[in-house]
Each structure stands twice: as C-alpha cells, then as structure tokens.
Design an enzyme around this catalytic site. Structure first.
Site, mmCIF file in Angstrom:
data_model
loop_
_atom_site.group_PDB
_atom_site.id
_atom_site.type_symbol
_atom_site.label_atom_id
_atom_site.label_comp_id
_atom_site.label_asym_id
_atom_site.label_seq_id
_atom_site.Cartn_x
_atom_site.Cartn_y
_atom_site.Cartn_z
ATOM 1 N N PHE A 100 50.338 90.811 39.035
ATOM 2 C CA PHE A 100 49.722 90.535 37.944
ATOM 3 C C PHE A 100 49.694 89.163 37.223
ATOM 4 C CE2 PHE A 100 46.561 93.990 37.186
ATOM 5 C CZ PHE A 100 47.106 95.177 37.677
ATOM 6 N N TYR A 105 50.866 84.042 32.614
ATOM 7 C CA TYR A 105 51.909 84.446 33.414
ATOM 8 C C TYR A 105 51.404 84.112 35.257
ATOM 9 C CZ TYR A 105 54.336 87.223 30.646
ATOM 10 O OH TYR A 105 55.577 88.129 29.875
ATOM 11 N N VAL A 191 55.691 90.175 37.930
ATOM 12 C CA VAL A 191 55.184 88.483 38.783
ATOM 13 C C VAL A 191 56.320 87.955 38.296
ATOM 14 C CG1 VAL A 191 54.111 88.302 36.577
ATOM 15 C CG2 VAL A 191 53.565 86.746 39.104
ATOM 16 N N HIS A 212 66.213 101.416 35.588
ATOM 17 C CA HIS A 212 66.460 100.638 34.756
ATOM 18 C C HIS A 212 68.121 100.236 34.688
ATOM 19 C CE1 HIS A 212 65.656 98.256 31.133
ATOM 20 N NE2 HIS A 212 64.695 98.591 31.262
ATOM 21 N N GLU A 282 55.285 102.022 30.657
ATOM 22 C CA GLU A 282 56.912 101.995 30.895
ATOM 23 C C GLU A 282 56.910 104.161 30.598
ATOM 24 O OE1 GLU A 282 60.266 99.677 31.741
ATOM 25 O OE2 GLU A 282 60.769 100.869 29.846
#
Ligand SMILES: *[C@@H]1O[C@H](CO)[C@@H](O)[C@H](O)[C@H]1NC(C)=O
Ligand SMILES: *[C@@H]1O[C@H](CO)[C@@H](O)[C@H](O)[C@H]1NC(C)=O
Length: 332
Positions: A100, A105, A191, A212, A282
């Site tokens: 995305f 971005y 991204v 993570h 998340e």
C-alpha cells in the site's frame, strides 16, 4: 466420501474372487501405471546433489525451529533453497505481493520495488499489486521476466490508523475479485521497507506470520496485545504464542482472504462499539493467528530494523528491513 461401515463389500462371492484378482492384476496394471505416470511425471524432482540432512544433527542449536504445532520457524541454515525452488517451480507457483502506497508513502515504492526485483522470489512468477490513491506517482521500475505490476486505485483516509486498518478490507475484497484467479500465494508487506537479502519460496505456506523484531525474546505477558476485553482483538495475559508483526504476513490466497476478512469484520465491530485496538490491524492479526495457527512462522530475519536493534549474532541474514524515515512528515 466415507465408505466405512458399508456392508456391501462383504457380499463378494469367494468363487469369483480369484478371477477378479487376476483381472485386476492383468488389466489394472496398465491403468495404474498410466495414472501414476500422469500424476508422477510433472511432480518428480530431477537429480540433485546436496548436503545430506542428518537425523542427529540439528540445523540450528541457538533458536527454536519448530512451533509446538509443528510449523517450521524459518531461519537461515534450516532450509535448502535449491530443493524448495525445484518444488515450487514444479507447482508453477505465482506469488502476489501486495503493498500500500497511500499519500506520501508513494515515495517508498521505488526502493521497495527495486530491491524486491533483486531479492524477492527471484526465478518465480510475481505480480506486484500496488494499492494507491496516487496512481500517477507509481514509479516505472524495470521488471524481470515473469514479473509484472498492477496498480489498484483505492481511496485514502485522513488518519494513518485508518489507512493502515483498511488494508485488511482492501486485501480481502481484491482477493475475492481477482487474486484468487491470478496467483497462488499472497505476501502482504509494508512499503516503507526494503529487501536486503534473499526472500524466497521458503516463506510460502498456507498461512504465515512474522516474529516482531522487538518481541521475539519477550514473554507473552510483555506482548503489546490488545488487553481490553471490550475489543475483538482482546487476548488475556495467560494466552499467546508469539507477537507477530503486521508488516509482513501471507499465505495461500484463500487463507489470506479468510484472515483479512475476519480482521476487517473485527475492526468494524470494534468501531461500532467505540473502541480501536491498541496497535490497530496488527492487534487483530495477532488475535487471528492465535486462534488460527500459522503453518509457517518467519524469524525476525524477515522483519528487522538495524538502526534500532543492531545486528545480533543469531541473525545470520537481514532480509527485509526498515528504511530510515521521518514518520510524522510521511504520515500526514
Ligand atoms: C504456468 O502458469 C501460467 C500462468 O501463470 C500458465 O500460463 C502456464 O500455462 C502454466 N504452465 C504450466 C506448465 O502449467
Ligand atoms: C486523497 O485522495 C484524493 C483523491 O481520491 C486526493 O484528491 C487527495 O489529495 C488525497 N489526499 C492526500 C493527502 O493525498
């Protein structure tokens, strides 16, 4: 079809049994060998010479390589990429990579795509699905053979939290509309990252999540799961396997469809109840993967931030890493 308990088989007359056996052996052989050739030839691997796996020698002694539900945890040293490449080539695998690039971005797309061309699924068929509200700003990056890029124009949202959360809705919607017909696997990535080493078919499986980098050595009580029971993402302190990062997950298209649809629906329900999970999409991803165990787990090699975390010795490779950025300037 369940044939157990059907009495018919017992009625076979013993007088004709030898004839049937003879007929099956005589005529059936050709049929069976034809079938097995039909099924066997495309899937058979060619001769390969490689280091033998040793039943008494662990591939890694310093890290967990298998979850208690027997999903591999992917670390350098645990897999032979040549064997895996052969297997996935035989399946004619096509991989979709969703990313995305909303609002500012889009500036990250060039480096993301250029480094994906160097490191992501090299030698396999890849479709990049770029979701953006600024299609004119998608850079022209030269793509290798068997790789293409599809721009999917979507709306933007004012809050970055909404941009992040609506990714689940977009992925589920487009999975149904087109990904199911176009690719075998989906990899869903942030991204504002770059590929810095090999990321290949070793990650592919029905459903995978990534550890993570900030929590791979933490106990479950310390995970930043959503702790308010009012949220659909709620996880009590005595539950939890790992803390998965929202920035890299995937699986077969149908499993990613189920995951993203469930997470989107949970977020819609939260919104109706006036609550937003602490880490947005998340938090919901972590809830989903707790009750739908992933079939592979990627080590933090697949999600790292060297600026924040350095380069510990258990990390033999840094494959997908954060790009330094000024978050406030980009998010608004
Ligand atoms: C492999 O997949 C492509 C579509 O991605 C298809 O055009 C091609 O026929 C397939 N090849 C085989 C051998 O199945
Ligand atoms: C959001 O998208 C609209 C078009 O859909 C565009 O006009 C607007 O500039 C975008 N907002 C930002 C901050 O990029």
């Amino acid at each position: 079809m369940d044939l157990r308990g059907r009495p018919k088989r017992c009625s076979l007359h013993f007088g004709i049994l030898p004839f049937i056996v003879f007929a099956l052996v005589f005529f059936g052989y050709g049929f069976v060998s034809h079938r097995s050739q039909e099924l066997g030839t495309p899937g058979a691997m060619t001769r390969m010479v490689y280091a033998q796996p040793k039943a008494l020698t662990p591939s890694r002694k310093d890290v967990l390589v298998l979850t208690p539900w027997l999903a591999p945890i992917i670390w350098e040293g645990t897999f032979n990429i040549d064997i895996l490449n052969e297997q996935f080539r035989l399946q004619n695998t096509t991989v979709g990579l969703t990313v995305f690039a909303i609002k500012k971005y889009v500036v990250f797309l060039k480096l993301f795509l250029e480094t994906a061309e160097q490191h992501f699924m090299v030698g396999h068929k890849v479709i990049y699905y770029v979701f953006t509200d600024r299609p004119a700003d998608v850079p022209q990056v030269p793509l290798g053979a068997g790789r293409k890029l599809v721009v999917l124009t979507v709306r933007n949202y004012t809050r970055w939290q909404d941009v992040s959360m609506h990714r689940m809705e977009m992925i589920s919607r487009f999975s149904e509309q087109r990904f199911l017909h176009e690719v075998d696997y989906l990899v869903c990535a942030d991204v504002d990252m770059k590929f810095s080493d090999h990321v290949g078919v070793e990650i592919l499986s029905a459903l995978f999540g990534t550890l993570h980098p900030g929590f791979y050595s933490s106990s479950r009580e310390a995970f930043t799961y959503e702790r308010r029971p009012k949220s659909q993402a709620y996880i009590p302190r005595d539950e939890g396997d790992f803390y998965y990062m929202g920035a890299f997950f995937g699986g077969s298209v149908v499993e990613v469809y189920r995951l993203t649809k469930a997470c989107h629906q949970a977020m819609v329900e939260d919104k109706a109840n006036g609550i937003e999970a602490v880490w947005h999409d998340e938090s919901h991803l972590n809830k989903y993967l707790l009750y739908h165990k992933p079939t592979k787990v990627l080590s933090p090699e697949y999600m790292w931030d060297q600026q924040l975390l350095g380069w510990p010795s258990i990390m033999k490779k840094l494959r997908y890493v954060a790009v330094p950025k000024n978050h406030q300037a980009i998010r608004n």
